[in-house]
Design an enzyme around this catalytic site. Structure first.
Site, PDB file in Angstrom:
ATOM      1  N   TRP A  45       0.852  -1.194   0.000  1.00 44.05           N
ATOM      2  CA  TRP A  45       0.000   0.000   0.000  1.00 44.05           C
ATOM      3  C   TRP A  45       0.890   1.248   0.000  1.00 44.05           C
ATOM      4  CZ3 TRP A  45      -2.118   2.638   4.865  1.00 44.05           C
ATOM      5  CH2 TRP A  45      -3.039   3.620   4.519  1.00 44.05           C
ATOM      6  N   ASP A  55      -1.301  -6.065   8.808  1.00 38.19           N
ATOM      7  CA  ASP A  55      -2.228  -4.966   8.530  1.00 38.19           C
ATOM      8  C   ASP A  55      -3.535  -5.600   8.056  1.00 38.19           C
ATOM      9  OD1 ASP A  55      -3.587  -2.722   7.819  1.00 38.19           O
ATOM     10  OD2 ASP A  55      -2.123  -1.985   6.357  1.00 38.19           O
ATOM     11  N   LYS A 107     -13.526  -0.008   6.237  1.00 38.29           N
ATOM     12  CA  LYS A 107     -14.169  -0.656   5.084  1.00 38.29           C
ATOM     13  C   LYS A 107     -15.309  -1.568   5.529  1.00 38.29           C
ATOM     14  CE  LYS A 107     -10.619   1.189   3.188  1.00 38.29           C
ATOM     15  NZ  LYS A 107      -9.408   1.429   2.997  1.00 38.29           N
TER      16      LYS A 107
HETATM   17  C1  LMR Z   1      -6.706   2.942  -0.538  1.00 39.58           C
HETATM   18  O1  LMR Z   1      -5.748   2.161  -0.551  1.00 39.58           O
HETATM   19  O2  LMR Z   1      -7.128   3.490  -1.559  1.00 39.58           O
HETATM   20  C2  LMR Z   1      -7.438   3.219   0.762  1.00 39.58           C
HETATM   21  O3  LMR Z   1      -6.857   2.490   1.789  1.00 39.58           O
HETATM   22  C3  LMR Z   1      -7.558   4.668   1.038  1.00 39.58           C
HETATM   23  C4  LMR Z   1      -6.249   5.322   1.403  1.00 39.58           C
HETATM   24  O4  LMR Z   1      -6.210   5.984   2.440  1.00 39.58           O
HETATM   25  O5  LMR Z   1      -5.269   5.202   0.663  1.00 39.58           O
END
Ligand code: LMR
Length: 399
Positions: free
Chosen positions: A130, A211, A246
């Site tokens: 992420w 996570d 979510k």
């Molecule tokens: C995402 O990955 O799009 C979500 O978790 C929102 C974010 O805060 O990035």
């Protein structure tokens, strides 16, 4: 003093969302930010959440501070949701949970905790991971390394590569795993793969940090935490950061938690003072509203069943869309095989298109996706699926 400041580049996900909002194209489609959307393109407040809010409004008698650890009832509810009551009870005082402002607040507090426990720790993240993991965790001063995770050719987990890298991770380092619905790839670990990682962690002595932002969005509330529970049962120490953004649709209410499993109760009680101190030094204490909603839903059997049903609806819609969308691409006659989208979990998958194709999708067709080619499958619906499919076919054929 501020005159010489230079603007920072936009955030890769939030910046895209701002660009989408500013776009006047009536056909625009937001496949970027990870927010669930229904068939009408809305992100509604869940009915169970609305009902819980009404009850809280009627019954809440004070707005006095809750303290850095947050609400004890919420912390117990979250721990039970993740671990199940049997495992949670068997861990007893070895497990502690602290309420945090969203999963992001949890990641930051957990990172500060790790930095305090061992300032020389390297955090091993999946390649890819992420986009906000490094900014959030790195801001606590920790170093990073990465392990191979997603094989872009086979559209699946490169488990051999992952395992051979993790086999070199030493005691004292931390390996960050996604509990389910891997963000950004949607490719998850199988039960056997979780077992192999658990065995390796025991052998090497590294610490696992999970996570868990999407419990219930993949295969089910229980199914999505098979890996987490397996590790919690067998490892001496574990860090789990969870989010209710979510699965309860509480995005803006900032509702998350850090759960720690420690070697023994003494270590757990010391650890909880460090977590509380990190919270106090950052934001003093977490916001109450989202946590109060989650606690009430968890403790009230009718609200809980209502929420479970709604979450099932969300999950079924996403899984159905995965099939419909990959079939729509297949029917379009495009050469690329998008069948893998059906097997991935949660909101995200990589489209696997090039940078110039992504730019063309954004600039020419107003279809917004992250620059890794990550798409949010939940943003597809009956009224935009043909447009999205045709646009993808067009950019793939042209370039
Ligand atoms: C995402 O990955 O799009 C979500 O978790 C929102 C974010 O805060 O990035």
């Amino acid at each position: 003093m501020f005159d010489s400041l230079q603007p920072l580049p936009p955030d890769p996900i939030l910046g895209l969302n701002a660009a989408f909002k500013a776009d006047n194209n009536p056909k625009k489609v937001d496949l970027g930010i990870g927010v669930y959307k229904d068939e009408d393109g809305a992100t509604p407040v869940m009915k169970a959440v609305k009902e819980a809010e009404k009850r809280i409004l009627d019954s809440q008698m004070t707005k006095a501070y809750v303290g850095p650890m947050g609400a004890a009832g919420y912390n117990e509810a979250v721990a039970e949701l993740i671990l199940g009551s049997t495992l949670k009870n068997s861990l007893g005082g070895r497990r502690i949970t602290i309420q945090t402002p969203g999963g992001c607040g949890g990641l930051r507090i957990a990172a500060e905790f790790i930095a305090r426990a061992n300032p020389n720790t390297t955090i091993w993240v999946s390649d890819p991971t992420w986009a906000n993991h490094k900014p959030l965790i790195g801001s606590a001063g920790l170093d990073f390394n990465s392990y191979p995770y997603y094989d872009y050719k086979t559209h699946s987990v490169d488990f051999e590569g992952m395992l051979s890298t993790l086999a070199k991770v030493p005691r004292g380092d931390v390996v960050l795993l996604h509990g389910c619905c891997h963000n950004p790839s949607g490719a998850d670990l199988s039960q056997d793969q979780w077992i192999a990682i658990k065995d390796l962690a025991l052998k090497q002595g590294f610490t696992i940090f999970i996570d868990l932002a999407y419990q219930g969005m993949g295969d089910g509330l229980e199914e999505d935490v098979v890996g987490v529970r397996l590790l919690a049962e067998s490892l001496p120490e574990l860090i789990v950061v969870s989010s209710c953004s979510k699965n309860f649709g509480l995005y803006r209410e900032r509702t998350g938690a850090v759960s720690l499993i420690c070697q023994n109760e003494v270590a757990a009680s010391s650890a909880s003072t460090l977590l509380a101190a990190a919270a106090r030094a950052n934001y003093s204490m977490p916001p109450d509203h989202g946590a109060a909603i989650v606690q009430l839903i968890y403790e009230d059997s009718s609200l809980y069943s209502m929420w479970q049903e709604e979450l099932k609806g969300v999950r079924d819609r996403i899984n159905g869309l995965r099939v419909t969308f990959s079939e729509s691409l297949k029917k379009s006659g495009v050469d690329n095989d998008f069948g893998f989208i059906q097997n991935e979990k949660g909101m995200f998958s990589f489209l696997g298109v090039t940078q110039s194709q992504i730019q063309e999708l954004i600039n020419k067709y107003a279809i917004y996706l992250v620059d890794s080619s990550r798409i949010n499958v939940a943003s597809i619906n009956k009224s935009n699926i043909d447009y999205v499919t045709e646009s993808i076919v067009n950019v793939i054929k042209i370039t």
